[in-house]
Motif scaffolding. Structure first.
Motif, PDB file in Angstrom:
ATOM      1  N   PRO A 159       0.791  -1.236   0.000  1.00 28.67           N
ATOM      2  CA  PRO A 159       0.000   0.000   0.000  1.00 28.67           C
ATOM      3  C   PRO A 159       0.820   1.282   0.000  1.00 28.67           C
ATOM      4  O   PRO A 159       0.285   2.358  -0.209  1.00 28.67           O
ATOM      5  CB  PRO A 159      -0.831  -0.114   1.276  1.00 28.67           C
ATOM      6  CG  PRO A 159       0.025  -0.942   2.185  1.00 28.67           C
ATOM      7  CD  PRO A 159       0.731  -1.930   1.274  1.00 28.67           C
ATOM      8  N   ILE A 160       2.136   1.155   0.251  1.00 31.37           N
ATOM      9  CA  ILE A 160       2.984   2.342   0.337  1.00 31.37           C
ATOM     10  C   ILE A 160       4.211   2.160  -0.546  1.00 31.37           C
ATOM     11  O   ILE A 160       4.836   1.096  -0.563  1.00 31.37           O
ATOM     12  CB  ILE A 160       3.423   2.609   1.791  1.00 31.37           C
ATOM     13  CG1 ILE A 160       2.213   2.915   2.665  1.00 31.37           C
ATOM     14  CG2 ILE A 160       4.425   3.756   1.862  1.00 31.37           C
ATOM     15  CD1 ILE A 160       2.526   3.005   4.130  1.00 31.37           C
ATOM     16  N   PHE A 161       4.538   3.214  -1.279  1.00 34.87           N
ATOM     17  CA  PHE A 161       5.802   3.294  -2.013  1.00 34.87           C
ATOM     18  C   PHE A 161       6.721   4.104  -1.133  1.00 34.87           C
ATOM     19  O   PHE A 161       6.378   5.207  -0.709  1.00 34.87           O
ATOM     20  CB  PHE A 161       5.572   3.997  -3.358  1.00 34.87           C
ATOM     21  CG  PHE A 161       6.831   4.293  -4.117  1.00 34.87           C
ATOM     22  CD1 PHE A 161       7.513   3.281  -4.772  1.00 34.87           C
ATOM     23  CD2 PHE A 161       7.319   5.585  -4.186  1.00 34.87           C
ATOM     24  CE1 PHE A 161       8.668   3.554  -5.483  1.00 34.87           C
ATOM     25  CE2 PHE A 161       8.476   5.871  -4.903  1.00 34.87           C
ATOM     26  CZ  PHE A 161       9.150   4.851  -5.548  1.00 34.87           C
ATOM     27  N   TYR A 162       7.883   3.560  -0.799  1.00 31.10           N
ATOM     28  CA  TYR A 162       8.734   4.280   0.135  1.00 31.10           C
ATOM     29  C   TYR A 162      10.156   4.472  -0.395  1.00 31.10           C
ATOM     30  O   TYR A 162      11.010   3.643  -0.206  1.00 31.10           O
ATOM     31  CB  TYR A 162       8.747   3.612   1.505  1.00 31.10           C
ATOM     32  CG  TYR A 162       9.262   2.199   1.515  1.00 31.10           C
ATOM     33  CD1 TYR A 162      10.602   1.937   1.811  1.00 31.10           C
ATOM     34  CD2 TYR A 162       8.434   1.134   1.224  1.00 31.10           C
ATOM     35  CE1 TYR A 162      11.087   0.653   1.803  1.00 31.10           C
ATOM     36  CE2 TYR A 162       8.917  -0.156   1.216  1.00 31.10           C
ATOM     37  CZ  TYR A 162      10.242  -0.393   1.501  1.00 31.10           C
ATOM     38  OH  TYR A 162      10.733  -1.662   1.488  1.00 31.10           O
ATOM     39  N   PRO A 163      10.399   5.587  -1.066  1.00 31.70           N
ATOM     40  CA  PRO A 163      11.781   5.947  -1.345  1.00 31.70           C
ATOM     41  C   PRO A 163      12.449   6.351  -0.032  1.00 31.70           C
ATOM     42  O   PRO A 163      11.775   6.746   0.918  1.00 31.70           O
ATOM     43  CB  PRO A 163      11.662   7.127  -2.305  1.00 31.70           C
ATOM     44  CG  PRO A 163      10.325   7.700  -2.030  1.00 31.70           C
ATOM     45  CD  PRO A 163       9.455   6.577  -1.564  1.00 31.70           C
ATOM     46  N   VAL A 164      13.760   6.245   0.013  1.00 30.45           N
ATOM     47  CA  VAL A 164      14.476   6.593   1.237  1.00 30.45           C
ATOM     48  C   VAL A 164      15.260   7.883   1.028  1.00 30.45           C
ATOM     49  O   VAL A 164      15.519   8.301  -0.102  1.00 30.45           O
ATOM     50  CB  VAL A 164      15.360   5.430   1.748  1.00 30.45           C
ATOM     51  CG1 VAL A 164      14.502   4.200   2.019  1.00 30.45           C
ATOM     52  CG2 VAL A 164      16.473   5.100   0.780  1.00 30.45           C
ATOM     53  N   MET A 165      15.636   8.496   2.129  1.00 31.77           N
ATOM     54  CA  MET A 165      16.181   9.853   2.095  1.00 31.77           C
ATOM     55  C   MET A 165      17.696   9.919   1.929  1.00 31.77           C
ATOM     56  O   MET A 165      18.236  10.996   1.732  1.00 31.77           O
ATOM     57  CB  MET A 165      15.772  10.603   3.370  1.00 31.77           C
ATOM     58  CG  MET A 165      14.273  10.597   3.655  1.00 31.77           C
ATOM     59  SD  MET A 165      13.256  11.224   2.312  1.00 31.77           S
ATOM     60  CE  MET A 165      13.664  12.948   2.384  1.00 31.77           C
ATOM     61  N   LYS A 198       3.910  17.323   0.538  1.00 31.80           N
ATOM     62  CA  LYS A 198       2.633  16.706   0.907  1.00 31.80           C
ATOM     63  C   LYS A 198       2.786  15.340   1.587  1.00 31.80           C
ATOM     64  O   LYS A 198       1.832  14.798   2.106  1.00 31.80           O
ATOM     65  CB  LYS A 198       1.718  16.605  -0.314  1.00 31.80           C
ATOM     66  CG  LYS A 198       2.188  15.635  -1.368  1.00 31.80           C
ATOM     67  CD  LYS A 198       1.365  15.724  -2.643  1.00 31.80           C
ATOM     68  CE  LYS A 198       0.169  14.836  -2.581  1.00 31.80           C
ATOM     69  NZ  LYS A 198      -0.629  14.828  -3.788  1.00 31.80           N
ATOM     70  N   PHE A 199       4.016  14.800   1.592  1.00 31.98           N
ATOM     71  CA  PHE A 199       4.252  13.480   2.165  1.00 31.98           C
ATOM     72  C   PHE A 199       5.041  13.581   3.462  1.00 31.98           C
ATOM     73  O   PHE A 199       5.866  14.466   3.630  1.00 31.98           O
ATOM     74  CB  PHE A 199       5.022  12.599   1.167  1.00 31.98           C
ATOM     75  CG  PHE A 199       4.310  12.431  -0.129  1.00 31.98           C
ATOM     76  CD1 PHE A 199       3.156  11.668  -0.213  1.00 31.98           C
ATOM     77  CD2 PHE A 199       4.786  13.044  -1.269  1.00 31.98           C
ATOM     78  CE1 PHE A 199       2.486  11.520  -1.418  1.00 31.98           C
ATOM     79  CE2 PHE A 199       4.130  12.900  -2.476  1.00 31.98           C
ATOM     80  CZ  PHE A 199       2.982  12.141  -2.551  1.00 31.98           C
ATOM     81  N   ARG A 200       4.797  12.625   4.351  1.00 30.67           N
ATOM     82  CA  ARG A 200       5.505  12.576   5.622  1.00 30.67           C
ATOM     83  C   ARG A 200       6.817  11.819   5.465  1.00 30.67           C
ATOM     84  O   ARG A 200       6.885  10.821   4.757  1.00 30.67           O
ATOM     85  CB  ARG A 200       4.672  11.846   6.665  1.00 30.67           C
ATOM     86  CG  ARG A 200       3.454  12.568   7.098  1.00 30.67           C
ATOM     87  CD  ARG A 200       2.800  11.915   8.289  1.00 30.67           C
ATOM     88  NE  ARG A 200       3.055  10.495   8.421  1.00 30.67           N
ATOM     89  CZ  ARG A 200       2.178   9.618   8.872  1.00 30.67           C
ATOM     90  NH1 ARG A 200       0.989  10.004   9.221  1.00 30.67           N
ATOM     91  NH2 ARG A 200       2.489   8.353   8.988  1.00 30.67           N
ATOM     92  N   VAL A 201       7.831  12.275   6.161  1.00 31.71           N
ATOM     93  CA  VAL A 201       9.062  11.511   6.299  1.00 31.71           C
ATOM     94  C   VAL A 201       8.925  10.714   7.590  1.00 31.71           C
ATOM     95  O   VAL A 201       8.616  11.274   8.646  1.00 31.71           O
ATOM     96  CB  VAL A 201      10.298  12.434   6.360  1.00 31.71           C
ATOM     97  CG1 VAL A 201      11.550  11.624   6.636  1.00 31.71           C
ATOM     98  CG2 VAL A 201      10.441  13.210   5.057  1.00 31.71           C
ATOM     99  N   GLU A 255      12.356   7.412   5.616  1.00 35.69           N
ATOM    100  CA  GLU A 255      11.655   7.063   4.386  1.00 35.69           C
ATOM    101  C   GLU A 255      10.564   8.094   4.105  1.00 35.69           C
ATOM    102  O   GLU A 255       9.993   8.665   5.038  1.00 35.69           O
ATOM    103  CB  GLU A 255      10.959   5.700   4.532  1.00 35.69           C
ATOM    104  CG  GLU A 255      11.868   4.587   4.938  1.00 35.69           C
ATOM    105  CD  GLU A 255      11.138   3.293   5.244  1.00 35.69           C
ATOM    106  OE1 GLU A 255      11.830   2.267   5.363  1.00 35.69           O
ATOM    107  OE2 GLU A 255       9.894   3.288   5.389  1.00 35.69           O
ATOM    108  N   LEU A 256      10.261   8.279   2.852  1.00 36.85           N
ATOM    109  CA  LEU A 256       9.140   9.103   2.451  1.00 36.85           C
ATOM    110  C   LEU A 256       7.993   8.143   2.160  1.00 36.85           C
ATOM    111  O   LEU A 256       8.151   7.220   1.358  1.00 36.85           O
ATOM    112  CB  LEU A 256       9.521   9.891   1.192  1.00 36.85           C
ATOM    113  CG  LEU A 256       8.594  11.016   0.807  1.00 36.85           C
ATOM    114  CD1 LEU A 256       8.698  12.147   1.825  1.00 36.85           C
ATOM    115  CD2 LEU A 256       8.968  11.531  -0.565  1.00 36.85           C
ATOM    116  N   TRP A 257       6.858   8.313   2.811  1.00 36.34           N
ATOM    117  CA  TRP A 257       5.746   7.388   2.626  1.00 36.34           C
ATOM    118  C   TRP A 257       4.758   7.959   1.621  1.00 36.34           C
ATOM    119  O   TRP A 257       4.069   8.945   1.894  1.00 36.34           O
ATOM    120  CB  TRP A 257       5.061   7.094   3.952  1.00 36.34           C
ATOM    121  CG  TRP A 257       5.872   6.181   4.832  1.00 36.34           C
ATOM    122  CD1 TRP A 257       7.175   5.808   4.670  1.00 36.34           C
ATOM    123  CD2 TRP A 257       5.424   5.529   6.013  1.00 36.34           C
ATOM    124  NE1 TRP A 257       7.571   4.967   5.674  1.00 36.34           N
ATOM    125  CE2 TRP A 257       6.520   4.772   6.519  1.00 36.34           C
ATOM    126  CE3 TRP A 257       4.219   5.509   6.694  1.00 36.34           C
ATOM    127  CZ2 TRP A 257       6.423   4.000   7.673  1.00 36.34           C
ATOM    128  CZ3 TRP A 257       4.131   4.747   7.842  1.00 36.34           C
ATOM    129  CH2 TRP A 257       5.208   3.995   8.325  1.00 36.34           C
TER     130      TRP A 257
END
Length: 114
Positions: free
Chosen positions: A34-40, A74-77, A87-89
């Motif tokens: 349900p989540i795509f999570y690129p990392v920082m 608009k996305f939470r880290v 991660e950016l969720w």
């Protein structure tokens, strides 16, 4: 235009789908994702690619890409562990719009093999 550099650890199947898009888009999530999570940061991406993707699929890759910074607000880290584990969720239903905000191409910066 200010951009933010993000990283995404991927296995060989996801990398093949990225290649099919000419390194411009990440593939749609599976129903159980349900989540795509690129990392920082690259250090965290390396950990995942090397320590999770390689044992699971025989290889792991770190991708690097730029996204418009204004769009990312608009996305939470989310921090999911240590100081580097940010991660950016991105909800899966917003991945197409996320892909539209990638500037340039998705690069493979590191490769790991069993």
């Amino acid at each position: 235009m200010e951009m933010t550099i993000l990283y995404r650890p991927v296995g060989p199947k996801e990398l093949a789908l990225i290649e099919q898009s000419e390194y411009r888009r990440f593939p749609k999530r599976l129903a159980e994702q349900p989540i795509f999570y690129p990392v920082m940061n690259e250090e965290y991406a390396i950990q995942i690619a090397r320590d999770w993707n390689v044992p699971a699929s025989g290889s792991g890759f770190v991708t690097k890409f730029s996204v418009l910074s204004e769009y990312l607000k608009k996305f939470r880290v989310e921090n999911v562990g240590g100081v580097i584990h940010n991660e950016l969720w991105v909800p899966a239903e917003e991945l197409e719009e996320f892909n539209d905000n990638i500037v340039g191409v998705i690069e493979v910066t590191k490769s790991f093999y069993a």
